[in-house]
Design an enzyme around this catalytic site. Structure first.
Site, PDB file in Angstrom:
ATOM      1  N   ASP A  67      -3.176 -12.674  -1.106  1.00 41.05           N
ATOM      2  CA  ASP A  67      -2.470 -11.604  -1.346  1.00 41.05           C
ATOM      3  C   ASP A  67      -2.693 -11.298  -3.012  1.00 41.05           C
ATOM      4  O   ASP A  67      -2.506 -11.991  -3.951  1.00 41.05           O
ATOM      5  CB  ASP A  67      -0.961 -11.758  -0.973  1.00 41.05           C
ATOM      6  CG  ASP A  67      -0.345 -10.381  -1.355  1.00 41.05           C
ATOM      7  OD1 ASP A  67      -0.729  -9.515  -0.566  1.00 41.05           O
ATOM      8  OD2 ASP A  67       0.955 -10.737  -1.940  1.00 41.05           O
ATOM      9  N   THR A 100      -2.518  -4.197  -2.138  1.00 47.99           N
ATOM     10  CA  THR A 100      -1.956  -4.796  -3.496  1.00 47.99           C
ATOM     11  C   THR A 100      -3.511  -5.230  -4.276  1.00 47.99           C
ATOM     12  O   THR A 100      -3.620  -5.108  -5.221  1.00 47.99           O
ATOM     13  CB  THR A 100      -1.301  -5.824  -3.462  1.00 47.99           C
ATOM     14  OG1 THR A 100      -1.654  -6.784  -2.847  1.00 47.99           O
ATOM     15  CG2 THR A 100       0.270  -5.295  -3.299  1.00 47.99           C
ATOM     16  N   THR A 101      -4.417  -5.497  -3.516  1.00 48.64           N
ATOM     17  CA  THR A 101      -5.687  -5.828  -4.028  1.00 48.64           C
ATOM     18  C   THR A 101      -6.506  -4.510  -4.103  1.00 48.64           C
ATOM     19  O   THR A 101      -7.189  -4.320  -5.245  1.00 48.64           O
ATOM     20  CB  THR A 101      -6.504  -6.715  -3.090  1.00 48.64           C
ATOM     21  OG1 THR A 101      -5.873  -7.888  -2.458  1.00 48.64           O
ATOM     22  CG2 THR A 101      -7.764  -7.368  -3.635  1.00 48.64           C
ATOM     23  N   ASP A 402       3.894  -8.843   4.212  1.00 48.49           N
ATOM     24  CA  ASP A 402       2.976  -7.522   4.194  1.00 48.49           C
ATOM     25  C   ASP A 402       3.027  -6.927   5.296  1.00 48.49           C
ATOM     26  O   ASP A 402       3.210  -5.783   5.413  1.00 48.49           O
ATOM     27  CB  ASP A 402       1.701  -8.234   3.830  1.00 48.49           C
ATOM     28  CG  ASP A 402       1.021  -8.288   2.269  1.00 48.49           C
ATOM     29  OD1 ASP A 402       2.133  -8.500   1.331  1.00 48.49           O
ATOM     30  OD2 ASP A 402      -0.020  -8.180   2.246  1.00 48.49           O
TER      31      ASP A 402
HETATM   32  P1  ADP Z   1      -4.919  -5.404   0.195  1.00 54.73           P
HETATM   33  O1  ADP Z   1      -4.225  -6.519  -0.462  1.00 54.73           O
HETATM   34  O2  ADP Z   1      -5.163  -4.400  -0.581  1.00 54.73           O
HETATM   35  O3  ADP Z   1      -4.311  -5.187   1.380  1.00 54.73           O
HETATM   36  P2  ADP Z   1      -6.783  -6.558   2.005  1.00 54.73           P
HETATM   37  O4  ADP Z   1      -7.545  -7.996   1.597  1.00 54.73           O
HETATM   38  O5  ADP Z   1      -5.605  -6.782   2.957  1.00 54.73           O
HETATM   39  O6  ADP Z   1      -6.199  -6.034   0.571  1.00 54.73           O
HETATM   40  O7  ADP Z   1      -7.887  -5.594   2.291  1.00 54.73           O
HETATM   41  C1  ADP Z   1      -7.391  -4.342   2.933  1.00 54.73           C
HETATM   42  C2  ADP Z   1      -8.634  -3.618   3.123  1.00 54.73           C
HETATM   43  O8  ADP Z   1      -9.427  -4.185   4.055  1.00 54.73           O
HETATM   44  C3  ADP Z   1      -8.319  -2.109   3.661  1.00 54.73           C
HETATM   45  O9  ADP Z   1      -9.232  -1.299   3.029  1.00 54.73           O
HETATM   46  C4  ADP Z   1      -8.408  -2.246   5.038  1.00 54.73           C
HETATM   47  O10 ADP Z   1      -9.008  -0.939   5.524  1.00 54.73           O
HETATM   48  C5  ADP Z   1      -9.658  -3.167   5.245  1.00 54.73           C
HETATM   49  N1  ADP Z   1      -9.860  -3.754   6.365  1.00 54.73           N
HETATM   50  C6  ADP Z   1      -8.885  -4.658   7.097  1.00 54.73           C
HETATM   51  N2  ADP Z   1      -9.105  -5.129   8.296  1.00 54.73           N
HETATM   52  C7  ADP Z   1     -10.353  -4.702   8.393  1.00 54.73           C
HETATM   53  C8  ADP Z   1     -11.566  -4.733   9.583  1.00 54.73           C
HETATM   54  N3  ADP Z   1     -11.101  -5.636  10.583  1.00 54.73           N
HETATM   55  N4  ADP Z   1     -12.582  -4.101   9.193  1.00 54.73           N
HETATM   56  C9  ADP Z   1     -12.852  -3.515   8.196  1.00 54.73           C
HETATM   57  N5  ADP Z   1     -12.021  -3.513   7.194  1.00 54.73           N
HETATM   58  C10 ADP Z   1     -10.833  -3.865   7.175  1.00 54.73           C
HETATM   59 MG    MG Z   2      -3.767  -6.034   2.948  1.00 50.06          MG
END
Ligand code: ADP
Ligand code: MG
Length: 534
Positions: A67, A100-101, A402
């Site tokens: 996270d 958040t990332t 989250d």
């Molecule tokens: P954050 O902390 O910003 O939520 P994440 O590590 O959760 O970061 O990543 C979020 C990103 O990953 C988003 O842009 C989302 O669209 C993308 N994402 C999540 N699951 C998938 C998936 N199965 N395939 C492609 N992209 C994904």
């Molecule tokens: Mg996320």
């Protein structure tokens, strides 16, 4: 205005103006570089195939997390501009709870472009203004892509909760945690105010033992403690009448420090008898209302219960849970639909709560107290999170948070958007086209910033071990051909319609990410000096 000011100065004294701007440029550059270092640190954690971070703090505590907000919170950042990125992630956490990332990665990329614009001679104010216009326009693009959502469509809610869990350490449990998060949030929504969710109404209790698979939603209350039955009191009560008390069942103490010397045995006996009668009187009063479960608030002044009072309470067959935290009282009374009792004089039956069963249950390496079958239960929910070790347990809680936030976002603003880099590439494409209609410096800045948004799909591909240049190029082409929902399918390693893959996220997460990131970058650009005050 900037150009006008620069001209006469340049003609009058060239060296002076050069020295003057050098310091400002240096400060700006140092700020941008420091902030970008922070963004680069979390970049590899983005997306479902992103890496996790292990954070070891000075006191020996270890955390494993994916996270962004948690990683940055735990990092000890000193440089003030870099700290702004930490705050940025925190604001995104407060506004949307997820993304958040993403927000930090976006800000890092915008900063990189800003730096190249500045070194090309564009004035910081022009850069900042262009960024402002871009962020407003970007939100419009996102709104254009959004898909309206009906809250009765539970499936869609589960899908978006699952997307946010996809990228977590506990992603293999998303089929359990996603529906759980949806049910938890929906159960606390008040039909009178269907747009508002207060996540304080969802209590998460962590208990070591079992696996994350054993996590459950409990319609009732859970205390992460044992029943106080040292004196042989009951550990299970049916048809419970529950009182939440904030006073102490122990002999009163004086306000001032003093000592009494008792020299006579009869006097001693009298004191003890007084004490006994005092406590017995209280217990009788409690029992007279029919109360058979007491939840006692933790007391700092004196012991809330003594061995003697526990003994009498046990005799009266009253189940006692002591040391209830003060800040939990509100949640408890709301759930039980009862009133806290601050004084024995006010102990009346109409203040009690009712439940069909209160019992102590052995679980994992400890015991919990469960209250179920509550009559007229308030709109609250408890989630009992399990995990085989503390690291997994903590990360499961953060991930669940989250997912809860994602569902809350959807309740607040009922729109979904495709994930997998689709919104970012679409923004980039449309804003790039818009830049061509503009003129001069602004057009140049906006074109640069539009390209900067490609960082998200680029990083998603990179973290998944794909050929990022090829993937992003294809993604751009597909979007140019009008497939606005084409995104990176990290599992298949190719571009597909991301909606068909059920990868959706709340619109609010994307809009708040771009707005907050742009705002933060603008703020950093406007700083031209750092003054240290001691
Ligand atoms: P954050 O902390 O910003 O939520 P994440 O590590 O959760 O970061 O990543 C979020 C990103 O990953 C988003 O842009 C989302 O669209 C993308 N994402 C999540 N699951 C998938 C998936 N199965 N395939 C492609 N992209 C994904
Ligand atoms: Mg996320």
């Amino acid at each position: 205005m900037a150009a006008a000011a620069a001209v006469p100065r340049a003609s009058s004294s060239k060296t002076e103006s050069y020295v003057d701007t050098k310091r400002r440029d240096d400060v700006r550059q140092a700020n941008i570089i420091a902030a970008r270092a922070v963004a680069d640190a979390v970049r590899t954690s983005l997306g479902p195939k992103g890496m996790d971070k292990m954070i070891a703090s000075a006191n020996g505590e270890v955390i494993i997390t994916n996270d962004g907000a948690t990683i940055l919170n735990k990092m000890e950042v000193i440089q003030p501009a870099a700290k702004m990125l930490v705050d940025l992630s925190r604001s995104q956490d407060a506004a949307a709870g997820d993304g958040t990332t993403t927000v930090v990665v976006l800000a890092g990329s915008l900063l990189k472009r800003s730096l190249s614009l500045l070194s090309a001679g564009v004035h910081p104010t022009a850069v900042s203004d262009a960024l402002h216009r871009l962020s407003i326009r970007a939100v419009d693009v996102l709104h254009g892509m959004a898909i309206p959502l009906d809250l009765s469509n539970r499936d869609a809610l589960v899908k978006s909760a699952a997307t946010s869990l996809n990228s977590k350490v506990v992603s293999q449990y998303s089929s359990l945690l996603a529906p759980l998060a949806v049910d938890a949030v929906l159960s606390v929504v008040d039909p009178a105010q269907p747009d508002i969710v207060d996540l304080r109404d969802v209590k998460i209790v962590k208990k070591l033992g079992g696996t994350v698979d054993d996590t459950e939603l409990i319609k009732g209350l859970v205390f992460d403690k044992k029943v106080s039955h040292s004196a042989g009191g009951p550990t299970r009560v049916e048809n419970a009448k529950i009182a939440v008390i904030q006073f102490q069942i122990s002999p009163p103490k004086t306000d001032i420090e003093q000592s009494i010397v008792v020299s006579d045995y009869t006097q001693m006996d009298r004191i003890l008898r007084e004490e006994r009668n005092y406590i017995l009187g209280m217990v009788k009063k409690i029992k007279a209302t029919g109360c058979n479960v007491l939840l006692i608030q933790k007391s700092i002044l004196r012991d809330a219960v003594t061995d003697l009072s526990l003994h009498y309470l046990a005799k009266a067959k009253i189940l006692v849970v002591k040391d209830v935290e003060r800040d939990e009282i509100e949640f408890i009374t709301k759930t039980l639909n009862c009133l806290p009792i601050a004084n024995i004089e006010h102990f009346r039956e109409d203040k009690l709560g009712f439940a069909s069963c209160v019992e102590e249950v052995s679980i994992g390496d400890g015991k919990i107290v469960k209250i179920t079958g509550i009559k007229d239960m308030g709109r609250t929910t408890t989630v009992l999170v399990r995990g085989s070790n503390q690291l997994v347990l903590d990360e499961a809680e953060r991930s669940l948070h989250d997912a809860l936030c994602v569902v809350r976002c959807l309740v607040n603003k009922k729109f979904l958007i495709a994930g997998g880099g689709a919104p970012e590439i679409e923004m980039s494409r449309q804003l790039g086209a818009w830049a061509k209609e503009l003129q001069g410096m602004e057009s140049y800045c906006i074109k640069e910033f539009a390209e900067a948004l490609e960082v998200v799909p680029y990083t998603l591909a990179e973290n998944a071990g794909l050929n990022s240049i090829a993937i992003v190029t294809e993604l751009r082409n597909r979007h140019a051909q009008g497939e606005i929902n084409a995104g990176i399918n990290v599992r298949k390693g190719q571009i597909t319609n991301i909606l068909e893959e059920n990868i959706v996220q709340p619109l609010l997460v994307s809009t708040s990410a771009i707005t907050l990131a742009a705002e933060c970058v603008r703020m950093i650009l406007k700083i031209d000096d750092i003054v240290t005050v001691r």
